[in-house]
Design an enzyme around this catalytic site. Structure first.
Site, PDB file in Angstrom:
ATOM      1  N   TYR A 122       0.835  -1.199   0.000  1.00 47.89           N
ATOM      2  CA  TYR A 122       0.000   0.000   0.000  1.00 47.89           C
ATOM      3  C   TYR A 122       0.874   1.255   0.000  1.00 47.89           C
ATOM      4  CZ  TYR A 122      -3.881  -3.094   1.308  1.00 47.89           C
ATOM      5  OH  TYR A 122      -4.824  -4.089   1.326  1.00 47.89           O
ATOM      6  N   ASN A 145     -12.543   0.147  -5.489  1.00 45.56           N
ATOM      7  CA  ASN A 145     -12.235  -0.220  -6.866  1.00 45.56           C
ATOM      8  C   ASN A 145     -13.480  -0.797  -7.551  1.00 45.56           C
ATOM      9  OD1 ASN A 145     -11.199  -1.216  -9.273  1.00 45.56           O
ATOM     10  ND2 ASN A 145      -9.785  -2.667  -8.303  1.00 45.56           N
ATOM     11  N   CYS A 153      -6.619  -5.115  -7.639  1.00 42.67           N
ATOM     12  CA  CYS A 153      -6.406  -4.722  -6.246  1.00 42.67           C
ATOM     13  C   CYS A 153      -5.999  -5.912  -5.372  1.00 42.67           C
ATOM     14  CB  CYS A 153      -7.636  -4.011  -5.693  1.00 42.67           C
ATOM     15  SG  CYS A 153      -9.187  -4.893  -5.885  1.00 42.67           S
ATOM     16  N   GLU A 180      -2.123 -16.602  -9.857  1.00 45.86           N
ATOM     17  CA  GLU A 180      -1.014 -15.877 -10.474  1.00 45.86           C
ATOM     18  C   GLU A 180       0.357 -16.361 -10.013  1.00 45.86           C
ATOM     19  OE1 GLU A 180      -1.507 -11.643 -10.322  1.00 45.86           O
ATOM     20  OE2 GLU A 180      -3.562 -11.754 -11.077  1.00 45.86           O
TER      21      GLU A 180
END
Length: 188
Positions: A122, A145, A153, A180
């Site tokens: 952040y 978002n 995010c 991912e």
């Protein structure tokens, strides 16, 4: 990803189309305008769908129509490819009209500067947008978002590596980061 698509102000009401698609993280509510994908919402049960439709109608001044002209076709294909592991980036036009100011600045940096398979803190994201003391404000931007997954995010974590918060729930964040390759996939 076309991150410049946004209204110019003073425009008439625009058509909004929506659908719900199944994904590895549960049903996702998707909405688009002629400018691009405008909304992604997690856990799209019937109540959440009604809430999203009411919000979009209030914001755009028209009742959203369920997937009528194909505005969502490319977004659906892109999300399917992402969840199948066949795509690592979203190359979609985005309608940024549901975010403004600092939040928009942070989300654009996130969309362009934090690629698949990486994470950012952040505080680091705040520094990247020229506001080094604004880590909490970055957290608020992540929570607001309107395009999660596509504007990732889930890739924003605390400086010590902890996951931090997530509007879709921490299990959803874990699943996306495992997809991912950032976190190990669960054993069961």
């Amino acid at each position: 990803m076309d991150i410049e698509a946004e209204p110019t102000g003073g425009e008439p009401a625009v058509a909004v189309e929506w659908t719900v698609v199944e994904s590895d993280i549960g049903p996702l509510f998707l909405a688009a305008t002629g400018r691009g994908l405008v909304r992604v919402e997690f856990h799209a049960d019937a109540a959440r769908r009604v809430e999203m439709l009411d919000r979009l109608a209030g914001r755009f001044g028209v009742e959203p129509v369920e997937s009528a002209s194909g505005l969502l076709a490319e977004a659906i294909r892109s999300l399917d490819a992402y969840f199948a592991g066949d795509s690592r980036a979203f190359d979609l036009p985005l309608d940024w009209s549901l975010t403004t100011g600092f939040n928009r600045q942070v989300l654009r940096e996130l969309a362009t500067g934090v690629p698949y398979g990486t994470v950012v803190g952040y505080g680091e994201l705040a520094r990247r947008v020229g506001q080094p003391g604004a880590a909490q404000a970055v957290g608020a931007a992540m929570g607001a978002n309107p395009l999660p997954v596509v504007v990732p995010c889930h890739r924003v974590v605390e400086s010590d590596g902890r996951l931090g918060g997530f509007g879709g729930g921490l299990e959803t964040k874990r699943q996306l980061l495992a997809l991912e390759g950032v976190l190990p996939a669960p054993l069961f």
